[in-house]
Design a protein around this motif. Structure first.
Motif, PDB file in Angstrom:
ATOM      1  N   GLU A  53      32.030  46.809   5.157  1.00 25.30           N
ATOM      2  CA  GLU A  53      30.931  46.100   5.845  1.00 25.30           C
ATOM      3  C   GLU A  53      31.003  46.380   7.336  1.00 25.30           C
ATOM      4  OE1 GLU A  53      28.706  44.522   4.226  1.00 25.30           O
ATOM      5  OE2 GLU A  53      27.711  43.103   5.522  1.00 25.30           O
ATOM      6  N   GLN A  71      28.639  35.604   8.041  1.00 25.45           N
ATOM      7  CA  GLN A  71      27.666  35.974   7.031  1.00 25.45           C
ATOM      8  C   GLN A  71      27.600  34.988   5.878  1.00 25.45           C
ATOM      9  OE1 GLN A  71      28.744  40.596   7.952  1.00 25.45           O
ATOM     10  NE2 GLN A  71      27.574  40.291   6.127  1.00 25.45           N
ATOM     11  N   ILE A 130      34.571  41.339   3.851  1.00 22.45           N
ATOM     12  CA  ILE A 130      33.314  41.548   3.111  1.00 22.45           C
ATOM     13  C   ILE A 130      33.278  43.012   2.681  1.00 22.45           C
ATOM     14  CG2 ILE A 130      30.779  41.601   3.259  1.00 22.45           C
ATOM     15  CD1 ILE A 130      30.962  39.330   5.304  1.00 22.45           C
ATOM     16  N   GLY A 171      24.442  36.806   0.867  1.00 19.87           N
ATOM     17  CA  GLY A 171      24.668  38.249   1.002  1.00 19.87           C
ATOM     18  C   GLY A 171      25.424  38.805  -0.194  1.00 19.87           C
ATOM     19  N   ALA A 172      26.122  37.916  -0.891  1.00 22.75           N
ATOM     20  CA  ALA A 172      26.877  38.348  -2.081  1.00 22.75           C
ATOM     21  C   ALA A 172      26.102  38.022  -3.359  1.00 22.75           C
ATOM     22  CB  ALA A 172      28.237  37.663  -2.110  1.00 22.75           C
ATOM     23  N   ARG A 175      32.842  36.069   6.031  1.00 20.24           N
ATOM     24  CA  ARG A 175      32.026  35.272   5.127  1.00 20.24           C
ATOM     25  C   ARG A 175      32.239  33.794   5.458  1.00 20.24           C
ATOM     26  NH1 ARG A 175      28.219  37.626   2.604  1.00 20.24           N
ATOM     27  NH2 ARG A 175      29.525  39.003   1.369  1.00 20.24           N
ATOM     28  N   ASN A 210      21.854  47.742   6.121  1.00 20.79           N
ATOM     29  CA  ASN A 210      22.623  46.568   5.734  1.00 20.79           C
ATOM     30  C   ASN A 210      22.115  45.358   6.523  1.00 20.79           C
ATOM     31  OD1 ASN A 210      24.716  45.282   4.333  1.00 20.79           O
ATOM     32  ND2 ASN A 210      26.054  45.441   6.097  1.00 20.79           N
ATOM     33  N   CYS A 211      22.141  44.187   5.913  1.00 20.59           N
ATOM     34  CA  CYS A 211      21.526  43.009   6.533  1.00 20.59           C
ATOM     35  C   CYS A 211      22.119  42.717   7.913  1.00 20.59           C
ATOM     36  CB  CYS A 211      21.675  41.800   5.630  1.00 20.59           C
ATOM     37  SG  CYS A 211      23.258  41.646   4.831  1.00 20.59           S
ATOM     38  N   HIS A 260      22.515  34.881   8.379  1.00 21.74           N
ATOM     39  CA  HIS A 260      23.684  35.508   9.016  1.00 21.74           C
ATOM     40  C   HIS A 260      23.641  35.238  10.524  1.00 21.74           C
ATOM     41  CE1 HIS A 260      24.688  37.404   5.329  1.00 21.74           C
ATOM     42  NE2 HIS A 260      24.408  38.670   5.590  1.00 21.74           N
TER      43      HIS A 260
HETATM   44  C1  2RA Z   1      26.814  40.904   2.436  1.00 18.77           C
HETATM   45  N1  2RA Z   1      25.827  42.617   3.855  1.00 18.77           N
HETATM   46  O1  2RA Z   1      26.450  40.082   3.278  1.00 18.77           O
HETATM   47  C2  2RA Z   1      26.437  42.373   2.563  1.00 18.77           C
HETATM   48  C3  2RA Z   1      25.531  42.807   1.443  1.00 18.77           C
HETATM   49  N2  2RA Z   1      24.299  42.085   1.452  1.00 18.77           N
HETATM   50  O2  2RA Z   1      27.483  40.599   1.438  1.00 18.77           O
END
Ligand code: 2RA
Length: 342
Positions: free
Chosen positions: A213, A159, A202, A163-164, A237, A131-132, A244
């Motif tokens: 997440e 984030q 998230i 990411g979405a 988010r 995952n990022c 991020h």
């Molecule tokens: C996000 N890590 O940032 C999750 C999926 N890329 O939404």
């Protein structure tokens, strides 16, 4: 001699970055196939800034036999349908979805952290990309863990909406624009307004009150870095398009001064230390976009715990958080297992 490489999901944020980075890093490619769903069949995508364009093929009709490796950015459902047939045909899958990350027979790889774990890929002929938010954190933690033995991590993430996916970026743009005309538009991709706001949610909620997440950051860090490390996360988010950020608190077995930590981080693979205790002496998400590095700033000792450090970590979530890490896995796979005669 190069590789026969497939990029599946070539029209999404991550798939497009995979093509850009394969081109930027001049990955040795003899033949490239770009795949997406039927609705994109026949469209063209650019191969970075090489000037080359490739016609998109429908993944449903693609025969992977004879292809060396496939970089997947197609989501868990499509990966579940296609990864097994690619792997069975001898085409090693490097998957960006979460589907196989916790499979004990599938290595979960961040090349700067656990390169040797890739040697177990033959069990399923699939390699998972983390995952990022995990990827950038373990890059920053690895050198400190080697030096002083990390025992506990508390991380808060900030984030970006990319990411979405594209829908997340579109929602931030439209809401931000419409607010000035008095109509922020109803949330669609996110649960609440994201423009000029932050959302502490998230992915989906779990029974214990954490989100998926946050769970991913815990279990993936344990698989990639060290199962003994205790991790707790709050994933948020924020109204940023790409990049991020993470505020990371760590506790260690052994004392490590901020100065010594800075020296170690400055020399560590994949890290760019930007850390001056002055105005602007730190990195912000806007500055990480398009970069390969995991940036670390604000390194300081935590006086509230024994052997504690606090730091700030920023990285392009479409690059180190996804596409770059996948390409680095492809490079590692080539070096360690798929050597081609030069
Ligand atoms: C996000 N890590 O940032 C999750 C999926 N890329 O939404």
């Amino acid at each position: 001699m190069g590789y026969r490489v497939v990029v599946a999901g070539a029209t999404g944020n991550v798939g497009r970055e995979m093509l850009n980075i394969l081109a930027e890093r001049e990955f040795p490619i003899d033949q490239l196939a770009v795949l997406a769903s039927a609705r994109s069949q026949g469209d063209e995508v650019e191969f970075g800034e090489t000037g080359k364009k490739y016609k998109i093929q429908n993944i449903e009709n693609f025969d992977p036999a004879g292809w060396d490796m496939a970089l997947f950015a197609i989501g868990s459902d499509a990966t579940k349908k296609h990864a097994p047939r690619f792997a069975a045909a001898g085409c090693t899958v490097i998957d960006n979805s979460s589907l196989y990350r916790m499979d004990p027979d599938v290595p979960l790889i961040v090349p700067e952290v656990n390169p040797e774990a890739i040697d177990g890929y033959k069990a399923r002929n699939i390699i998972a990309n983390p995952n990022c938010s995990t990827a950038q954190m373990v890059v920053a933690l690895k050198p400190l863990h080697d030096a002083a033995g990390i025992t506990r991590v508390v991380v808060s993430t900030y984030q970006s909406v990319s990411g979405a996916g594209k829908a997340g970026m579109d929602e931030l743009f439209e809401q931000s624009r419409n607010i000035f005309v008095g109509d922020p538009a109803e949330p669609k991709k996110f649960t609440k307004q994201i423009a000029f706001n932050v959302i502490p949610h998230i992915d989906s909620f779990l029974d214990d009150g954490f989100t998926k997440e946050e769970w991913k950051m815990v279990v993936e860090t344990k698989k990639i870095l060290d199962p003994k490390i205790k991790v707790v996360a709050t994933c948020v988010r924020v109204p940023v398009f790409v990049g991020h950020s993470e505020a990371i608190n760590i506790e260690m077995e052994r004392e490590l001064s901020a100065e010594d930590a800075q020296k170690i981080l400055r020399e560590a693979p994949g890290i760019m230390l930007i850390d001056k205790r002055e105005d602007g002496g730190y990195v912000t998400p806007i500055e990480c976009v398009g970069e390969f590095a995991t940036f670390v700033s604000r390194v300081r000792e935590d006086p509230t715990v024994e052997n504690g450090l606090v730091l700030w970590c920023v990285s392009d979530n479409l690059r180190k958080g996804a596409a770059l890490n996948a390409v680095q896995i492809a490079e590692l796979l080539g070096r360690r297992h798929l050597k081609k005669d030069s």
